[in-house]
Enzyme design. Structure first.
Site, short mmCIF file in Angstrom:
data_model
loop_
_atom_site.label_atom_id
_atom_site.label_comp_id
_atom_site.label_asym_id
_atom_site.label_seq_id
_atom_site.Cartn_x
_atom_site.Cartn_y
_atom_site.Cartn_z
N TRP A 185 -10.99 -8.34 1.78
CA TRP A 185 -11.70 -8.60 0.52
C TRP A 185 -11.79 -10.10 0.23
O TRP A 185 -12.70 -10.52 -0.47
CB TRP A 185 -10.97 -7.92 -0.64
N ARG A 217 0.83 -1.20 0.00
CA ARG A 217 0.00 0.00 0.00
C ARG A 217 0.87 1.26 0.00
O ARG A 217 0.56 2.25 -0.66
CB ARG A 217 -0.93 -0.02 1.21
N HIS A 247 0.55 4.09 -2.85
CA HIS A 247 0.15 5.46 -2.56
C HIS A 247 1.26 6.47 -2.83
O HIS A 247 0.97 7.63 -3.13
CB HIS A 247 -0.32 5.56 -1.11
#
Length: 370
Positions: free
Chosen positions: A267, A124, A128
């Protein structure tokens, strides 16, 4: 994750203990160990001219950083980095491989943090720090690693990424010669590959920037939005519909946190293993809106332990997105191929061609490869 495509730190899967999940999926609980880094090779084995060129760029960036940065300590660190380049320290691919292995070695040190791995949150961070690129103004992207500075570090989309930055800072202390942009994106490569994902082509050449180069808020995806928003955000970076869907498959790993993004849950049932399950579940499960006090998100009707963001669900609502999502649900090899290409492109956003150490990206070895 803000990325709302990659709001992924990880946490304990709601449906089964991590050990049980690993057993069911036949995933070995791997521990990594890395010997102390060897002394760097004083001269390059290849690409001498290219390395010298990048050395000059880094040196120039180091001087500029020292003169104009609002952070004295970072200025000193970058000045030292530039001095090492001037002293003819030229890292080779083997040196970067050692950094890769060191990063991979911390993934399973997470203990009870999330689902027992730091890999998703490191991924992540790479996402980002790269996904702020604007192709029109040619600002943002992975080149300057400006998430080190406020206010970018405090943007809502980056909530919780201090965990990843702190982990990588410890590695930066061991390998002070590597730029933050190279370190963070190499961490993303290691995360994907060590979570049984595809090989991600990667090459070094990013330089450290200054605080004034930090990007404005709002450049990363908002998970509460729809397909038009995804096309606007990813189109600004230079991605097409197929690449948008491929990158969305990164939600095969990690989870959302209610105390960061507001959303909550994983998820997939294996949030520390890269698969095409994200797409399979989108089609195979019945998704309903979750009844809770948090932001609008979906949950699977069967176990109520999985989640999908509004930006995920549009992948099966939008006609063009759905075509690509269906292809990836049916063919994991195709998904891996397209994800690797899109991820490599993402990690190179904002880096001028002349900065690359190698004309072609490298393939880094996994820790269990010789």
């Amino acid at each position: 994750m803000s990325f709302s495509l990659f709001r992924a730190s990880v946490r304990r899967a709601a449906t089964a203990p991590r050990a049980q999940l690993r057993s069911q999926l036949r995933i070995p609980l791997r521990k990594f160990s890395t010997p102390p880094p060897e002394a760097p090779v004083p001269t390059p084995k290849s690409n001498t001219t290219l390395y010298v060129g990048i050395g000059a760029v880094v040196a120039a960036a180091g001087v500029a950083f020292y003169s104009f940065s609002d952070s004295g300590s970072n200025a000193v660190k970058t000045g030292v980095q530039a001095a090492k380049v001037k002293a003819n320290f030229v890292p080779t691919k083997e040196d970067y491989q050692k950094v890769y292995s060191r990063i991979a070695g911390i993934f399973d040190d997470a203990g009870d943090y999330d689902d027992g791995s730091y890999a998703p949150i490191i991924l992540r961070l790479a996402w980002h720090s790269s996904g702020t690129y604007d192709k029109e103004s040619k600002t943002g992207g992975s080149n300057y690693a400006t998430m080190r500075f406020a206010p970018e570090s405090q943007h809502g989309a980056n909530a919780g990424l201090n965990v990843a930055r702190d982990l990588m800072e410890n590695i930066k202390k061991e390998f002070s010669w590597i730029s933050y942009g190279d370190l963070w994106t190499l961490g993303g490569v290691a995360a994907v590959q060590e979570m049984n994902g595809p090989k991600i082509p990667w090459r070094p050449g990013r330089v450290d920037g200054v605080q004034t180069q930090a990007t404005p808020d709002g450049r990363l995806p908002d998970a509460s939005q729809g397909s038009d928003h995804l096309r606007k955000i990813f189109g600004r970076m230079g991605f097409n519909d197929q690449e948008i869907v491929a990158l969305s498959g990164g939600h095969a790993v990690g989870r959302c946190h209610s105390n960061r993004s507001g959303f909550d849950g994983p998820w997939t049932f294996s949030p520390t293993t890269m698969t095409n399950d994200f797409f399979k579940l989108l089609f195979d499960e019945k998704w309903v809106w979750k009844k809770w006090n948090g932001p609008k998100q979906l949950e699977d009707k069967g176990t109520q332990s999985l989640m999908m963001l509004p930006t995920d669900y549009v992948l099966v609502q939008d006609k063009i997105f759905k075509k690509h999502a269906r292809a990836y649900a049916d063919d994991e090899a195709l998904f891996f191929k397209d994800f690797a290409a899109s991820c490599a492109k993402l990690f190179e956003l904002g880096v001028p061609t002349e900065q690359w150490v190698s004309p072609e990206p490298w393939i880094m070895k996994n820790v269990d490869e010789k």
